[in-house]
Scaffold this motif. Structure first.
Motif, PDB file in Angstrom:
ATOM      1  N   PHE A  13       0.852  -1.185   0.000  1.00 53.53           N
ATOM      2  CA  PHE A  13       0.000   0.000   0.000  1.00 53.53           C
ATOM      3  C   PHE A  13       0.889   1.237   0.000  1.00 53.53           C
ATOM      4  O   PHE A  13       1.796   1.353   0.814  1.00 53.53           O
ATOM      5  N   ASN A  14       0.634   2.155  -0.924  1.00 52.95           N
ATOM      6  CA  ASN A  14       1.373   3.411  -1.006  1.00 52.95           C
ATOM      7  C   ASN A  14       0.446   4.549  -0.610  1.00 52.95           C
ATOM      8  O   ASN A  14      -0.690   4.609  -1.065  1.00 52.95           O
ATOM      9  N   VAL A  15       0.962   5.434   0.228  1.00 53.02           N
ATOM     10  CA  VAL A  15       0.176   6.587   0.672  1.00 53.02           C
ATOM     11  C   VAL A  15       0.831   7.841   0.124  1.00 53.02           C
ATOM     12  O   VAL A  15       2.042   8.011   0.206  1.00 53.02           O
ATOM     13  N   ASN A  16       0.010   8.714  -0.457  1.00 58.58           N
ATOM     14  CA  ASN A  16       0.476  10.014  -0.932  1.00 58.58           C
ATOM     15  C   ASN A  16      -0.245  11.086  -0.158  1.00 58.58           C
ATOM     16  O   ASN A  16      -1.448  10.971   0.039  1.00 58.58           O
ATOM     17  N   PRO A  17       0.414  12.102   0.311  1.00 58.27           N
ATOM     18  CA  PRO A  17       1.811  12.405   0.090  1.00 58.27           C
ATOM     19  C   PRO A  17       2.722  11.456   0.877  1.00 58.27           C
ATOM     20  O   PRO A  17       2.292  10.835   1.851  1.00 58.27           O
ATOM     21  N   LYS A  18       3.962  11.369   0.436  1.00 51.39           N
ATOM     22  CA  LYS A  18       4.923  10.440   1.041  1.00 51.39           C
ATOM     23  C   LYS A  18       5.193  10.763   2.507  1.00 51.39           C
ATOM     24  O   LYS A  18       5.550   9.897   3.279  1.00 51.39           O
ATOM     25  N   SER A  28      -2.449  18.697   1.333  1.00 52.95           N
ATOM     26  CA  SER A  28      -2.635  17.859   0.155  1.00 52.95           C
ATOM     27  C   SER A  28      -3.548  16.679   0.492  1.00 52.95           C
ATOM     28  O   SER A  28      -3.630  16.234   1.631  1.00 52.95           O
ATOM     29  N   ILE A  29      -4.238  16.204  -0.508  1.00 58.71           N
ATOM     30  CA  ILE A  29      -5.190  15.119  -0.330  1.00 58.71           C
ATOM     31  C   ILE A  29      -4.430  13.820  -0.127  1.00 58.71           C
ATOM     32  O   ILE A  29      -3.533  13.488  -0.881  1.00 58.71           O
ATOM     33  N   ARG A  30      -4.803  13.108   0.900  1.00 56.64           N
ATOM     34  CA  ARG A  30      -4.165  11.825   1.184  1.00 56.64           C
ATOM     35  C   ARG A  30      -4.893  10.735   0.421  1.00 56.64           C
ATOM     36  O   ARG A  30      -6.116  10.649   0.456  1.00 56.64           O
ATOM     37  N   VAL A  31      -4.112   9.907  -0.262  1.00 57.63           N
ATOM     38  CA  VAL A  31      -4.648   8.842  -1.096  1.00 57.63           C
ATOM     39  C   VAL A  31      -3.862   7.572  -0.818  1.00 57.63           C
ATOM     40  O   VAL A  31      -2.636   7.609  -0.697  1.00 57.63           O
ATOM     41  N   ILE A  32      -4.567   6.455  -0.726  1.00 55.59           N
ATOM     42  CA  ILE A  32      -3.934   5.149  -0.569  1.00 55.59           C
ATOM     43  C   ILE A  32      -4.129   4.408  -1.884  1.00 55.59           C
ATOM     44  O   ILE A  32      -5.243   4.344  -2.399  1.00 55.59           O
TER      45      ILE A  32
END
Length: 93
Positions: A13-18, A28-32
């Motif tokens: 699973f990658n979460v943005n922002p890093k 910034s919007i957090r996205v998985i």
């Protein structure tokens, strides 16, 4: 690589922002995001099926609350993948 049964697996699973684990709240919007691979759908999704989760993470006011929500969402998604597998997750998209 995380195996989830029936020959299926998913990427990490990658979460943005890093810097989502930072002590500062970012605007910034957090996205998985992750990719799911199923041998039965290899021709349809050769690089894997990309799943994105945006479920209200930024509604929380503090960085601590946002981190907790991200962790909970990752745990919930991993549990759903183990219990119900790829086809369930694919149908939800």
């Amino acid at each position: 690589m995380n195996k989830v049964g029936n020959g299926c697996w998913c990427s990490e699973f990658n979460v943005n922002p890093k810097n989502w684990k930072s002590t500062k709240k970012t605007n910034s919007i957090r996205v998985i995001e992750y990719y799911f691979h199923d041998p039965a759908f290899k021709s349809l999704y050769p690089g894997g099926y990309q799943k994105t989760i945006k479920s209200g993470i930024n509604w929380h006011k503090t960085a601590i609350e946002c981190r907790a929500v991200v962790n909970d969402l990752i745990e919930l998604e991993a549990k759903m993948l183990r219990l119900q597998g790829y086809l369930h997750r694919l149908r939800q998209h």
